[in-house]
Write a protein that holds these residues in place. Structure first.
Motif, PDB file in Angstrom:
ATOM      1  N   ARG A   1      42.889  -0.451 -39.203  1.00  0.00           N
ATOM      2  CA  ARG A   1      44.207   0.185 -39.212  1.00  0.00           C
ATOM      3  C   ARG A   1      44.047   1.707 -39.214  1.00  0.00           C
ATOM      4  O   ARG A   1      43.514   2.287 -40.166  1.00  0.00           O
ATOM      5  N   PRO A   2      44.495   2.373 -38.150  1.00  0.00           N
ATOM      6  CA  PRO A   2      44.416   3.837 -38.095  1.00  0.00           C
ATOM      7  C   PRO A   2      45.620   4.485 -38.783  1.00  0.00           C
ATOM      8  O   PRO A   2      46.748   3.999 -38.660  1.00  0.00           O
ATOM      9  N   HIS A   3      45.374   5.554 -39.498  1.00  0.00           N
ATOM     10  CA  HIS A   3      46.441   6.274 -40.191  1.00  0.00           C
ATOM     11  C   HIS A   3      46.344   7.766 -39.884  1.00  0.00           C
ATOM     12  O   HIS A   3      45.413   8.446 -40.339  1.00  0.00           O
ATOM     13  N   ARG A   4      47.281   8.265 -39.115  1.00  0.00           N
ATOM     14  CA  ARG A   4      47.390   9.701 -38.857  1.00  0.00           C
ATOM     15  C   ARG A   4      48.806  10.012 -38.413  1.00  0.00           C
ATOM     16  O   ARG A   4      49.534   9.119 -37.945  1.00  0.00           O
ATOM     17  N   LEU A   5      49.195  11.258 -38.562  1.00  0.00           N
ATOM     18  CA  LEU A   5      50.539  11.665 -38.161  1.00  0.00           C
ATOM     19  C   LEU A   5      50.581  11.902 -36.653  1.00  0.00           C
ATOM     20  O   LEU A   5      49.779  12.680 -36.120  1.00  0.00           O
ATOM     21  N   LEU A   6      51.499  11.253 -35.989  1.00  0.00           N
ATOM     22  CA  LEU A   6      51.709  11.521 -34.575  1.00  0.00           C
ATOM     23  C   LEU A   6      52.478  12.833 -34.428  1.00  0.00           C
ATOM     24  O   LEU A   6      53.223  13.234 -35.332  1.00  0.00           O
TER      25      LEU A   6
ATOM     26  N   VAL B   1      36.503   7.232 -42.945  1.00  0.00           N
ATOM     27  CA  VAL B   1      36.530   5.769 -42.868  1.00  0.00           C
ATOM     28  C   VAL B   1      36.554   5.202 -44.281  1.00  0.00           C
ATOM     29  O   VAL B   1      35.743   5.586 -45.132  1.00  0.00           O
ATOM     30  N   ILE B   2      37.481   4.292 -44.523  1.00  0.00           N
ATOM     31  CA  ILE B   2      37.577   3.585 -45.796  1.00  0.00           C
ATOM     32  C   ILE B   2      37.239   2.125 -45.550  1.00  0.00           C
ATOM     33  O   ILE B   2      37.742   1.516 -44.602  1.00  0.00           O
ATOM     34  N   VAL B   3      36.387   1.554 -46.394  1.00  0.00           N
ATOM     35  CA  VAL B   3      36.089   0.121 -46.316  1.00  0.00           C
ATOM     36  C   VAL B   3      36.471  -0.512 -47.647  1.00  0.00           C
ATOM     37  O   VAL B   3      36.102  -0.009 -48.716  1.00  0.00           O
ATOM     38  N   ALA B   4      37.228  -1.610 -47.573  1.00  0.00           N
ATOM     39  CA  ALA B   4      37.712  -2.249 -48.792  1.00  0.00           C
ATOM     40  C   ALA B   4      37.823  -3.750 -48.599  1.00  0.00           C
ATOM     41  O   ALA B   4      37.842  -4.258 -47.477  1.00  0.00           O
ATOM     42  N   SER B   5      37.898  -4.455 -49.716  1.00  0.00           N
ATOM     43  CA  SER B   5      38.068  -5.906 -49.690  1.00  0.00           C
ATOM     44  C   SER B   5      39.457  -6.258 -49.156  1.00  0.00           C
ATOM     45  O   SER B   5      40.308  -5.390 -48.947  1.00  0.00           O
ATOM     46  N   ASN B   6      39.682  -7.544 -48.997  1.00  0.00           N
ATOM     47  CA  ASN B   6      40.913  -8.015 -48.369  1.00  0.00           C
ATOM     48  C   ASN B   6      42.169  -7.508 -49.078  1.00  0.00           C
ATOM     49  O   ASN B   6      43.050  -6.897 -48.466  1.00  0.00           O
ATOM     50  N   LEU B   7      42.252  -7.740 -50.367  1.00  0.00           N
ATOM     51  CA  LEU B   7      43.451  -7.339 -51.113  1.00  0.00           C
ATOM     52  C   LEU B   7      43.557  -5.825 -51.241  1.00  0.00           C
ATOM     53  O   LEU B   7      44.623  -5.243 -50.991  1.00  0.00           O
ATOM     54  N   PHE B   8      42.467  -5.168 -51.617  1.00  0.00           N
ATOM     55  CA  PHE B   8      42.511  -3.720 -51.775  1.00  0.00           C
ATOM     56  C   PHE B   8      42.827  -3.044 -50.447  1.00  0.00           C
ATOM     57  O   PHE B   8      43.574  -2.068 -50.385  1.00  0.00           O
TER      58      PHE B   8
ATOM     59  N   ASP C   1      42.347   2.495 -57.749  1.00  0.00           N
ATOM     60  CA  ASP C   1      43.417   3.336 -58.286  1.00  0.00           C
ATOM     61  C   ASP C   1      43.194   4.807 -57.946  1.00  0.00           C
ATOM     62  O   ASP C   1      44.126   5.525 -57.565  1.00  0.00           O
ATOM     63  N   ALA C   2      41.940   5.240 -58.028  1.00  0.00           N
ATOM     64  CA  ALA C   2      41.631   6.625 -57.671  1.00  0.00           C
ATOM     65  C   ALA C   2      41.826   6.866 -56.175  1.00  0.00           C
ATOM     66  O   ALA C   2      42.274   7.942 -55.762  1.00  0.00           O
ATOM     67  N   MET C   3      41.510   5.860 -55.375  1.00  0.00           N
ATOM     68  CA  MET C   3      41.700   6.006 -53.924  1.00  0.00           C
ATOM     69  C   MET C   3      43.175   6.108 -53.572  1.00  0.00           C
ATOM     70  O   MET C   3      43.569   6.879 -52.685  1.00  0.00           O
TER      71      MET C   3
ATOM     72  N   ILE D   1      46.566  -3.347 -49.641  1.00  0.00           N
ATOM     73  CA  ILE D   1      47.385  -2.396 -50.399  1.00  0.00           C
ATOM     74  C   ILE D   1      47.240  -0.982 -49.836  1.00  0.00           C
ATOM     75  O   ILE D   1      48.229  -0.269 -49.601  1.00  0.00           O
ATOM     76  N   LEU D   2      46.002  -0.556 -49.608  1.00  0.00           N
ATOM     77  CA  LEU D   2      45.769   0.806 -49.144  1.00  0.00           C
ATOM     78  C   LEU D   2      46.339   1.058 -47.756  1.00  0.00           C
ATOM     79  O   LEU D   2      46.800   2.163 -47.452  1.00  0.00           O
ATOM     80  N   THR D   3      46.345   0.047 -46.908  1.00  0.00           N
ATOM     81  CA  THR D   3      46.853   0.270 -45.555  1.00  0.00           C
ATOM     82  C   THR D   3      48.376   0.382 -45.519  1.00  0.00           C
ATOM     83  O   THR D   3      48.925   1.073 -44.664  1.00  0.00           O
ATOM     84  N   ASP D   4      49.056  -0.250 -46.444  1.00  0.00           N
ATOM     85  CA  ASP D   4      50.499  -0.018 -46.540  1.00  0.00           C
ATOM     86  C   ASP D   4      50.778   1.385 -47.053  1.00  0.00           C
ATOM     87  O   ASP D   4      51.733   2.046 -46.623  1.00  0.00           O
ATOM     88  N   LEU D   5      49.942   1.860 -47.961  1.00  0.00           N
ATOM     89  CA  LEU D   5      50.062   3.243 -48.406  1.00  0.00           C
ATOM     90  C   LEU D   5      49.759   4.183 -47.240  1.00  0.00           C
ATOM     91  O   LEU D   5      50.445   5.196 -47.045  1.00  0.00           O
ATOM     92  N   GLY D   6      48.744   3.841 -46.460  1.00  0.00           N
ATOM     93  CA  GLY D   6      48.423   4.641 -45.273  1.00  0.00           C
ATOM     94  C   GLY D   6      49.576   4.700 -44.299  1.00  0.00           C
ATOM     95  O   GLY D   6      49.871   5.744 -43.715  1.00  0.00           O
ATOM     96  N   ALA D   7      50.247   3.559 -44.104  1.00  0.00           N
ATOM     97  CA  ALA D   7      51.414   3.543 -43.225  1.00  0.00           C
ATOM     98  C   ALA D   7      52.519   4.444 -43.752  1.00  0.00           C
ATOM     99  O   ALA D   7      53.188   5.143 -42.989  1.00  0.00           O
ATOM    100  N   ALA D   8      52.690   4.456 -45.062  1.00  0.00           N
ATOM    101  CA  ALA D   8      53.738   5.289 -45.665  1.00  0.00           C
ATOM    102  C   ALA D   8      53.468   6.767 -45.427  1.00  0.00           C
ATOM    103  O   ALA D   8      54.377   7.524 -45.063  1.00  0.00           O
ATOM    104  N   ILE D   9      52.226   7.216 -45.620  1.00  0.00           N
ATOM    105  CA  ILE D   9      51.953   8.647 -45.474  1.00  0.00           C
ATOM    106  C   ILE D   9      51.921   9.080 -44.012  1.00  0.00           C
ATOM    107  O   ILE D   9      52.011  10.268 -43.713  1.00  0.00           O
TER     108      ILE D   9
END
Length: 347
Positions: A104-109, A232-239, A217-219, A242-250
């Motif tokens: 999942r890529p996260h950047r401002l268009l 690049v962030i690598v995380a388990s399925n659940l983490f 939590d720190a991430m 969660i982080l990719t929805d936060l990425g979508a928000a920002i």
């Protein structure tokens, strides 16, 4: 001329709207270069209500013959529980075709204003996609009684952790050479300590990549306070979920959240989807933002080997948003945004 066979699963709600928009753009971009042969499958919550299953028993076997799978969205909670729709369609496809890398890529268009002061961030989140907290191991006993017990066991295998980390390191090596591994090893002393140890082992194979370790939590705080420092962030399925929805928000909202479910060794088809959900309340109203879906389609073409065409589609998306088209919820219709991207492609 190369022909690619695509399995289209528009699914539910706005999944139908954005799939139509995506295929219109992909076909326009492919013209005189390659052809896209698409077959549509009606697997959805509506299909479940009629047939008692999200897809037929031979659904996985049917999908094997395609070069890639494109999914619009799945879910209609008013009639089918999300646990049924998810475990009946999306997760079986991911697991059957070993699509263990969720990208999942996260950047401002251009032209999009995110909720943060930060600009210029470009994060690629790699989420483990087939095991961990979503393994489906566990159960419930004494249901409905005072002594009811429910367990959900997170399963981590050395093979699974090693392969997702190697995939992440390869992505980091091709980008800015920095990888952050996300765990919660201070609290989860078995699975996450294991993940940390494997990360250190795999890091030795990539001396050119700088490695950081962060707790989930720190991430989450880091993505809000200083996203520009992340690569690049690598995380388990659940983490990772969660982080990719936060990425979508920002990055401005779920309307810009593209994703790919990759089978890296290509023994099976990979699947591409926007992650905004089916949004039943706006389905069929021509107001869904198709940018995440079209971006996911571009990721699909890149995976198929059409990197130049994929880059042109992304440039067309950027040209449209730079004009303010599709940058805010409800500012433009699905049709208007699609037309702007098509016009930018032609230009």
């Amino acid at each position: 001329m190369t022909n690619y066979r695509l399995a289209l699963i528009p699914g539910d709600g706005i999944g139908v709207d954005v799939t139509d928009a995506t295929m219109e753009v992909l076909r326009a971009a492919a013209r005189n270069r390659f052809t896209l042969e698409a077959e549509t499958f009606p697997w959805s919550c509506e299909y479940y209500l009629e047939h008692g299953q999200m897809m037929p028993g031979d659904g996985i076997e049917t999908l094997k013959g395609f070069d890639a799978i494109y999914l619009g969205a799945v879910g209609w909670p008013a009639t089918v529980p999300d646990s049924v729709s998810l475990h009946g369609l999306l997760l079986p496809i991911r697991k059957a075709f070993t699509q263990y890398a969720n990208i999942r890529p996260h950047r401002l268009l251009p032209g999009v204003e995110g909720p943060l002061k930060a600009e210029g961030f470009d994060i690629l989140c790699i989420r483990e996609n087939t095991e961990g907290e979503y393994s489906g191991a566990g159960g419930r006993v004494h249901m409905g009684q005072d002594n009811e017990v429910a367990t959900e066991v997170a399963v981590f295998t050395r093979k699974g952790v090693e392969r997702i980390l190697r995939f992440g390191f390869e992505q980091a090596r091709a980008r800015r050479k920095h990888l952050t591994s996300v765990t919660k090893s201070n609290a989860q002393k078995y699975s996450m300590v294991f993940w940390d140890e494997v990360t250190k082992e795999i890091a030795a194979e990539y001396p050119d990549v700088t490695v950081s370790h962060m707790h989930i939590d720190a991430m989450a705080a880091k993505m809000v306070m200083a996203p520009q420092d992340l690569d690049v962030i690598v995380a388990s399925n659940l983490f990772g979920d969660i982080l990719t929805d936060l990425g979508a928000a920002i990055q401005g909202g779920l309307g810009f959240a593209a994703s790919a479910n990759i089978c890296p060794d290509r023994t099976g088809p990979s699947m591409f989807e926007p992650v905004h959900g089916s949004a039943p309340d706006i389905a069929g109203k021509d107001i869904a933002n198709p940018i995440a879906a079209i971006w996911s389609g571009a990721m699909m073409l890149e995976h198929l080997g059409e990197a130049e065409t994929a880059a042109e589609i992304l440039s067309a998306i950027e040209a449209a948003t730079a004009q303010g088209i599709g940058t805010r919820p409800g500012s433009h219709s699905t049709s208007d945004i699609t037309a702007a991207i098509l016009a930018a492609l032609e230009a």
